[in-house]
Design an enzyme around this catalytic site. Sequence first.
Site, PDB file in Angstrom:
ATOM      1  N   MET A  22      10.497  -6.844   5.693  1.00 26.28           N
ATOM      2  CA  MET A  22       9.672  -7.953   6.175  1.00 26.28           C
ATOM      3  C   MET A  22       8.650  -8.433   5.146  1.00 26.28           C
ATOM      4  O   MET A  22       7.900  -9.367   5.418  1.00 26.28           O
ATOM      5  CB  MET A  22       8.930  -7.527   7.451  1.00 26.28           C
ATOM      6  CG  MET A  22       9.833  -7.218   8.623  1.00 26.28           C
ATOM      7  SD  MET A  22      10.790  -8.661   9.163  1.00 26.28           S
ATOM      8  CE  MET A  22       9.486  -9.771   9.665  1.00 26.28           C
ATOM      9  N   ARG A  23       8.617  -7.789   3.974  1.00 26.36           N
ATOM     10  CA  ARG A  23       7.605  -8.191   3.000  1.00 26.36           C
ATOM     11  C   ARG A  23       7.819  -9.633   2.548  1.00 26.36           C
ATOM     12  O   ARG A  23       6.852 -10.362   2.283  1.00 26.36           O
ATOM     13  CB  ARG A  23       7.607  -7.240   1.804  1.00 26.36           C
ATOM     14  CG  ARG A  23       6.509  -7.566   0.797  1.00 26.36           C
ATOM     15  CD  ARG A  23       6.375  -6.527  -0.295  1.00 26.36           C
ATOM     16  NE  ARG A  23       5.711  -5.334   0.208  1.00 26.36           N
ATOM     17  CZ  ARG A  23       6.263  -4.127   0.244  1.00 26.36           C
ATOM     18  NH1 ARG A  23       7.505  -3.972  -0.182  1.00 26.36           N
ATOM     19  NH2 ARG A  23       5.599  -3.092   0.703  1.00 26.36           N
ATOM     20  N   ALA A  24       9.060 -10.067   2.448  1.00 29.09           N
ATOM     21  CA  ALA A  24       9.334 -11.441   2.013  1.00 29.09           C
ATOM     22  C   ALA A  24       8.730 -12.452   2.974  1.00 29.09           C
ATOM     23  O   ALA A  24       8.151 -13.467   2.544  1.00 29.09           O
ATOM     24  CB  ALA A  24      10.841 -11.649   1.885  1.00 29.09           C
TER      25      ALA A  24
END
Length: 698
Positions: A274-276
Amino acid sequence: MSTPYPFTALVGQDDLRLALLLNAVSPAVGGVLVRGEKGTAKSTAVRALSALLPEVPVVAGCRFSCDPAAADPNCPDGPHESAGATARPARMVELPVGASEDRLVGALDIERALAEGVKAFEPGLLADAHRGILYVDEVNLLHDHLVDLLLDAAAMGASYVEREGVSVRHAARFLLVGTMNPEEGELRPQLLDRFGLTVEVAASRETDQRVEVVRRRLAYDDDPEGFAGRWSEDESALRDRVVAARALLPRVVLGDGALRQIAATCAAFEVDGMRADIVMARTATALAAWAGRTDVLSEDVRQAALLALPHRRRRNPFDAPGLDEDKLDEALEDAREDEEPEPPEGDDDPDGGGPDGDGPDGGGGQPPAGDGPDSPELPSQNQGPDAPESPDAPGADDSPAPQESAPTAGAPSGPGEQQAVRAAEPFRTKMLSVPGIGEGAAGRRSRARTEHGRTTGSRRPRGALTKLHLAATVQAAAPHQKARGRSGAGLVVRRDDLRQATREGREGNLVLFVVDASGSMAARQRMSAVKGAVLSLLLDAYQRRDKVGLVTFRGADAEVALPPTSSVDAAAARLESLPTGGRTPLSAGLLKAHDVLRVERLRDAARRPLVVVVTDGRATGGVEPVARAGRAARLFAADGVASVVVDCESGYVRLGLAGQLAGELGGTVVTLDELRADSIAGLVKDVQGMNSPSRRAA
C-alpha cells in the site's frame, strides 16, 4: 565552502526538478531516486536543492537537531526544557558508498561504557541528516549492511546504536535522495520501495539545449560567486514559492474522487503493498499546493503516478522501467466514470480539463515547475527513455524507415551464423558457491569473514573496537581483578582485555559466464534452453549481490561480451542478442576468461571468482583443439579457481566431453536438468560438495 550551482540555472530536466521540489514542499513524500546515465546533472541538482529549503529551528547546542517546539524526550543530549532555540540552514549530508557502520549511525565508546557506565556517544551521519537531506551518490553500490541500517531508520524515523546491552536512540527523520547509473547494477527491492518518487534522466539531444548547458557550466566554473549572484533573484523567488506551498499544503483537500483514482491506478498496475497509494496521495497533494490550489485534480493524480509508480511495478531486474501512459489514462478514466454521474447534455467536460486536456495548470500531467518565476525561457526537454523525438531534432523523419534497412542486434553477419533466439523462461537454480572462507564484499553466496553474521570466535581488536565479544572480554579481565585492586561489585576492565568478535556471513562473488555460441549449440530449441539457464543464473547472481561477466566463443575466437559489472540486466541484454554459428574455439574462450580474471584480480583481490562454463564440451578448429582446451582448463585448476561446467549435450548418445572438461578445470559438471532447484536428478549444493572424483568422471 564552495558556492553550489544554482538550482534555477539547471537546463531542462523538468521531471527531476519537479520531483525534488515536491519533496521540498512535502518531505513526507519520501525522497527521490534519480536514475540515469553519467553526466546528466543528477548530483548537481540534488546539491542545489538544499539552498532552497527553509531554515530549520533547533535546540541550541543539541547535536541531534531537536525541534524546540517538540523536543525528543529521549535525545542523548537532553533534556531540553530550559534550552534556548536557534535557527540554521537545512543540511544536506552525503553518505559515501564506502562508509563504515559507525560513521553512519555513530560510535559508542564500549570501554567507557563497561568500565565507567558512561554512554559516551559520537553522532553519525544519520544524526547530522535529521530534519534535512541524506544524499547517497551511487546508492546502488551501497553495502548491504548500510542498506539495512537505512531501511530501519527510514521505517522508524529513529536510529538505534546497540553494543552488548548498551544502547543509544535518537530521532533520524530525513529526506532520502539517491542517484544511480543503472549500468552499474540495480537496487534491492526493499530499498527501492523506500524512495517515494523516481525519475529517469537523460542528456538532451537538442543542440540548443546542449549549447546552453555548456555555456552556463563554463560561466559557473570561471566565477562561481558571480554566476550564483546572477541567479540570486530567481533562487529567492523559487525559495519563496516553496515556503508558500508549504504553508498552503495543510489546506489542500484530497477528495474521494482523486483518492479513488489513486487506488484504481495502483490496482491496475498491480503494485505490491500500500505504500504506492500513500505516496501517490502525498505527491498529488504536494502538486496541488505547488500549483497554488487547495483541491487535487485529475492531472495531479496522473503526474503523481508517473513519478511514484515506475520503480514499483518491476517484477525482476530485467523488466524495463517506465509506465504505460495509455494504460494509466484508461485507469484514471475508468475511476472517474465510476465516481461521477453522467454529465448533462452539452457539457462534455465539466472540469475543463482531463488527462489529455488543458486544465487550470496546463493539464496533461505536465510539471507545474515551469509556471513560476523560477523558470527561465528555455526549450523544454521531454525526459525519459520513451520520450518521442522532436520533429526538428536531428535524424527525425515523418516516415519511419523500414526495419530491414539496418541490421538488428543478433542478426546473422557471416556465413554459417544464425540469428539470435529468445531465452526460455528462467527458473530457480540450485545454490552454487565457492569453497573455503573468503573476505570479499558483503553478499549472499559464499562463506566469508564479515562484520555481520553469526559469531564464530574472538580476537584482539585491530584498531577501533566495533563488535565486542562480551564473554571473551570478561574471561580476559577476570584473572587480573585482585591485582587491579577490585573492591566493589563492578568489573575492572582495561583496554587490553577487550576482545573483538569474529563473525561469519556471506560474500558476493564474481560469477564469470563462459558461453559456447558455436554451431554445435545452434539448434534453436537447444540454444533457447541454454540462454534460459544462463538467465536463471543471472537472476540468482542479482539476488546474491554478485558481479557478473560474460565471455562468448564461436567461429575463430572469443570475446568479452560484458566486462565484470554489477549490472545483471546489462548481461541479460547481451545474452539476448547473442547469435550462434561457426566452429568451437573452446581453448580461446577459456584463455579469454582466464585473462579477464587476471585483470579483475588486480582490481579487487578480495572478491573470489566462480567460473560457469556453458558448453557441450566439444572443441574444434585449429591444430589439436581438444589438447589445447585441456591445457587452458588446467590454468584454472592451478590457480584454484572454483568452476562449474553446465553440460548442454542432448540426445540419446552422449560423449561426456563436458565431464572431462570439468575434470581438467578441477571443478564439477551439472546438466541443465540438475541445475533446477526443484530437480531430483542431482544434488547440487556447492562447488566443494560437487568436486568429488566420482562426479568429475561422470
